[in-house]
Design a protein around this motif. Structure first.
Motif, PDB file in Angstrom:
ATOM      1  N   THR A 163      -3.967   4.564  -2.271  1.00 51.11           N
ATOM      2  CA  THR A 163      -4.714   5.777  -1.915  1.00 51.11           C
ATOM      3  C   THR A 163      -4.337   6.200  -0.501  1.00 51.11           C
ATOM      4  N   ASP A 169      -5.260   4.425   2.992  1.00 53.59           N
ATOM      5  CA  ASP A 169      -6.578   3.820   2.907  1.00 53.59           C
ATOM      6  C   ASP A 169      -6.412   2.298   2.930  1.00 53.59           C
ATOM      7  N   THR A 209       0.971   3.777  -3.198  1.00 58.78           N
ATOM      8  CA  THR A 209       0.585   5.167  -2.951  1.00 58.78           C
ATOM      9  C   THR A 209       1.743   6.102  -3.285  1.00 58.78           C
ATOM     10  N   ALA A 221      -8.692   0.053   2.555  1.00 58.19           N
ATOM     11  CA  ALA A 221      -9.589  -0.624   1.623  1.00 58.19           C
ATOM     12  C   ALA A 221      -9.178  -0.445   0.168  1.00 58.19           C
ATOM     13  N   GLN A 222      -8.405   0.604  -0.137  1.00 57.50           N
ATOM     14  CA  GLN A 222      -8.006   0.887  -1.514  1.00 57.50           C
ATOM     15  C   GLN A 222      -6.508   1.166  -1.582  1.00 57.50           C
ATOM     16  N   ASN A 254       0.836  -1.201   0.000  1.00 58.90           N
ATOM     17  CA  ASN A 254       0.000   0.000   0.000  1.00 58.90           C
ATOM     18  C   ASN A 254       0.872   1.252   0.000  1.00 58.90           C
TER      19      ASN A 254
END
Length: 171
Positions: A131, A125, A112, A127-128, A108
């Motif tokens: 991000t 984030d 990002t 969940a995403q 992540n």
């Protein structure tokens, strides 16, 4: 329940907050046998709360309030405590989940970073992946020290087993 909860003692009320927070398993980090003997129950709790299902790491809570300390935001120190707590148990299943969580967190952060002009952020984030987080009382902070420090520590511990996530070249 397989978790350690906050105890409420305000306004004459007494009881426990039973919502998920990453700190609910923090006592495991001490490696005390009377606590680590509860590892199977803790893992069942994490599965029942579905906190292991997020591709971007462990969220700070499961509440959806649009505040910075709530879902879908994930913070570096929380993920680090979570991983270290599971590692401290010595339990093979807990250590596997710790390594999987480290992989998710590093992926992540990397996605990002690459997606947003080679920038690290204070929160992400869960969940995403790819991000940064949001909400709260101020704009997102970039280049945050604890994000950098946690990434460096996890790369040091798990670097030989981590894999790089695919990077989309489309904009």
């Amino acid at each position: 329940m397989g978790s350690w909860f906050d105890y409420i003692t305000i306004e004459g009320r007494r009881g426990h907050k039973t919502e998920f927070f990453p700190g609910n398993i923090l006592p495991l980090i001490l490696g005390i046998p009377s606590m680590t003997s509860k590892t199977a129950k803790v893992l069942a709790y994490l599965e029942s709360e579905k906190v292991l299902s997020f591709d971007g790491g462990i969220p700070s809570s499961l509440k959806r309030t649009q505040q910075q300390w709530d879902f879908p935001n994930a913070w570096a120190p929380h993920n680090h405590w979570f991983i270290e707590s599971l590692e401290a148990t010595g339990d093979p299943d807990a250590r596997r989940i710790a390594a999987e969580t480290a992989q998710k967190w590093i992926s992540n952060n990397f996605l990002t970073y690459r997606t947003h002009n080679n920038t690290m952020f204070e929160k992400y984030d869960a969940a995403q992946p790819g991000t940064y987080g949001g909400g709260g009382e101020y704009a997102i902070v970039v280049g945050f020290g604890w994000s950098n420090g946690v990434v460096l520590d996890l790369l040091d511990k798990y670097g030989s087993t981590l894999t790089a996530p695919p990077i989309s070249t489309s904009a």
